[in-house]
Design a protein around this motif. Structure first.
Motif, short mmCIF file in Angstrom:
data_model
loop_
_atom_site.label_atom_id
_atom_site.label_comp_id
_atom_site.label_asym_id
_atom_site.label_seq_id
_atom_site.Cartn_x
_atom_site.Cartn_y
_atom_site.Cartn_z
N MET A 1 6.22 16.76 51.93
CA MET A 1 6.47 18.02 51.22
C MET A 1 7.00 19.06 52.21
O MET A 1 6.53 19.17 53.32
CB MET A 1 5.15 18.51 50.62
N SER A 2 8.01 19.82 51.84
CA SER A 2 8.59 20.81 52.75
C SER A 2 7.65 22.00 52.89
O SER A 2 6.75 22.20 52.08
CB SER A 2 9.93 21.29 52.20
N LEU A 8 4.45 27.47 48.39
CA LEU A 8 4.34 27.73 46.95
C LEU A 8 2.95 27.37 46.43
O LEU A 8 2.37 28.11 45.62
CB LEU A 8 5.38 26.91 46.19
N ILE A 9 2.43 26.25 46.87
CA ILE A 9 1.08 25.86 46.43
C ILE A 9 0.07 26.91 46.88
O ILE A 9 -0.77 27.36 46.12
CB ILE A 9 0.71 24.47 46.99
N GLU A 10 0.20 27.30 48.16
CA GLU A 10 -0.70 28.33 48.69
C GLU A 10 -0.62 29.60 47.85
O GLU A 10 -1.62 30.21 47.51
CB GLU A 10 -0.30 28.67 50.14
N VAL A 27 -8.18 23.11 46.10
CA VAL A 27 -6.81 22.91 46.58
C VAL A 27 -6.77 23.03 48.09
O VAL A 27 -7.34 23.96 48.66
CB VAL A 27 -5.86 23.95 45.94
N GLY A 28 -6.09 22.09 48.75
CA GLY A 28 -5.89 22.20 50.20
C GLY A 28 -6.27 20.96 50.98
O GLY A 28 -5.74 20.72 52.05
N ASP A 29 -7.18 20.17 50.46
CA ASP A 29 -7.50 18.91 51.15
C ASP A 29 -6.82 17.76 50.41
O ASP A 29 -5.99 17.98 49.53
CB ASP A 29 -9.03 18.74 51.24
N ASP A 30 -7.17 16.54 50.76
CA ASP A 30 -6.52 15.39 50.11
C ASP A 30 -6.98 15.18 48.68
O ASP A 30 -6.27 14.61 47.87
CB ASP A 30 -6.75 14.13 50.95
N ALA A 31 -8.19 15.61 48.39
CA ALA A 31 -8.71 15.48 47.03
C ALA A 31 -9.76 16.56 46.81
O ALA A 31 -10.30 17.12 47.77
CB ALA A 31 -9.32 14.09 46.81
N VAL A 119 -8.20 22.83 40.69
CA VAL A 119 -8.79 22.25 41.90
C VAL A 119 -7.86 21.30 42.64
O VAL A 119 -8.21 20.77 43.70
CB VAL A 119 -10.11 21.52 41.58
N GLY A 120 -6.66 21.08 42.10
CA GLY A 120 -5.73 20.20 42.81
C GLY A 120 -4.55 19.86 41.95
O GLY A 120 -4.41 20.36 40.83
N GLY A 121 -3.68 19.01 42.51
CA GLY A 121 -2.50 18.62 41.75
C GLY A 121 -1.48 17.97 42.63
O GLY A 121 -1.80 17.44 43.71
N ASP A 122 -0.26 18.02 42.19
CA ASP A 122 0.84 17.42 42.94
C ASP A 122 2.10 18.20 42.59
O ASP A 122 2.24 18.66 41.45
CB ASP A 122 0.97 15.94 42.55
N THR A 123 2.98 18.36 43.56
CA THR A 123 4.22 19.10 43.31
C THR A 123 5.38 18.25 43.77
O THR A 123 5.41 17.80 44.91
CB THR A 123 4.19 20.44 44.09
N THR A 124 6.30 18.01 42.85
CA THR A 124 7.43 17.15 43.17
C THR A 124 8.72 17.76 42.62
O THR A 124 8.68 18.67 41.79
CB THR A 124 7.26 15.75 42.53
#
Ligand code: ADP
Ligand code: MG
Length: 323
Positions: A1-2, A8-10, A27-31, A119-124
């Motif tokens: 991820m760039s 943007l996530i932050e 949000v911020g760790d692997d899970a 609490v989390g997600g994915d950005t593509t």
């Protein structure tokens, strides 16, 4: 991820919704690491919204963020569950900050209303597509589609058909007039019936949320319960703006077959009926009886005293919003 996507996530998603004590890692760790209340059952649902399929291309970004969460919350409402956490998988053609800030604001508005943490997600990167997963819990048993019995009263919340009319207006298929803003908002910002769902757990024998049209979804509830149903045409709850904009005949059709309402359709057995009506007055809670479950399979629409059988394949006959 760039780096910019990390930024943007932050910026938009790290603190989206409320801060909950049961989120050990968000949000911020692997899970994410979440603390489930002891003795309760975890309830999970996921829904995807595809650009141009589940919302019109160019729809307001705050509505897309709001709806992506609302459609998921509605599934939890139908189970009688209380929502706690969500995950967001977002596929974007570009990192447009104006779009993202509105999208996140729409999502956050509804998340705050229901005390929910992202609490989390994915950005593509790719064609616009939004998937949300919600997690919640229920103490005791969840409401299922399958608990209905012949003779149970059948109800629906709200005024179905409004969202389908709102979508037709959003797509420019219907002319604008008075009341159309209300209908548009029923499509753009549907109300997941969380409190109603949670309270109905005490009374309802079965429940489903109405996302694909009342006839079809009532049919699913009835079939899962091993029953059929009778729906009384004259008892369909119609909003005043819908009747004004669509006319009475079309308003009934939309109430039966329009999608995107996210209301609750539920059945209540004879042993619970009087209590439900006394303790959760329909006018105050916004629901109405529309018919009954019965033994014979299939759905009958009772109009002017005559019953018209509507086999599942016949639902299409009533569809007409062009979706
Ligand atoms: P990984 O590569 O380990 O999957 P990512 O870089 O994709 O991690 O995500 C970093 C963190 O950001 C994770 O905690 C993830 O859950 C979160 N995250 C990513 N995209 C989103 C999003 N759209 N909304 C909320 N959280 C997100
Ligand atoms: Mg990832």
């Amino acid at each position: 991820m760039s780096l910019s996507e990390f930024g943007l996530i932050e910026r938009y998603f790290r603190h989206c919704g409320v801060a909950r004590e049961d989120v050990r890692v968000g949000v911020g760790d692997d899970a994410a690491v979440l603390e489930c209340p002891p003795g309760q059952h975890l309830v999970a649902a996921m829904d995807t919204l595809v650009d141009g399929v589940h919302f019109p291309h160019g729809a307001p970004p705050d509505s897309i963020g709001y709806r992506a969460l609302a459609v998921n919350l509605s599934d939890l409402a139908a189970m009688g569950a209380r929502a706690a956490w969500a995950l967001l998988a977002l596929t974007l053609p570009e990192a447009d900050e104006g779009w993202l800030s509105q999208f996140a604001a729409g999502f956050a508005k509804l998340a705050r209303l229901h005390n929910l943490a992202l609490v989390g997600g994915d950005t593509t990167r790719g064609p616009l597509c939004v998937t949300v997963q919600v997690l919640g819990h229920v103490s005791g048993s969840a409401m299922l589609r399958s608990g209905g019995r012949p003779g149970d009263a059948l109800f629906v919340s709200g005024t179905p058909g409004d969202a389908a009319a709102g979508l037709a207006l959003e797509q420019g298929r219907w002319p604008e007039s008075g009341g159309t803003q209300y209908l548009r908002e029923r499509f753009l910002f549907p109300t997941p019936r969380m409190e109603l769902g949670e309270r109905l757990r005490e009374y309802a024998s079965a429940c489903i949320d109405v996302s694909d049209g009342l006839l079809g979804d009532a049919g699913k509830l009835a079939a899962a319960s091993g029953c059929g149903a009778e729906i009384v045409y004259a008892d369909l709850p119609l909003s005043e703006p819908l009747v004004r904009v669509a006319g009475a005949e079309r308003a009934h059709e939309l109430a039966l077959t329009g999608g995107d309402d996210y209301e609750l359709c539920f059945s209540v057995g004879p042993g619970q009926l009087a209590q439900l009506l006394a303790q959760m007055p329909p006018e105050r809670w916004g629901y109405r009886r529309i018919g009954s479950l019965r033994q014979a399979p299939g759905i009958d629409l009772v109009r002017d005293g005559a019953a018209v059988r509507l086999p599942p394949s016949g639902y299409d006959h009533f569809a007409g919003t062009g979706r």
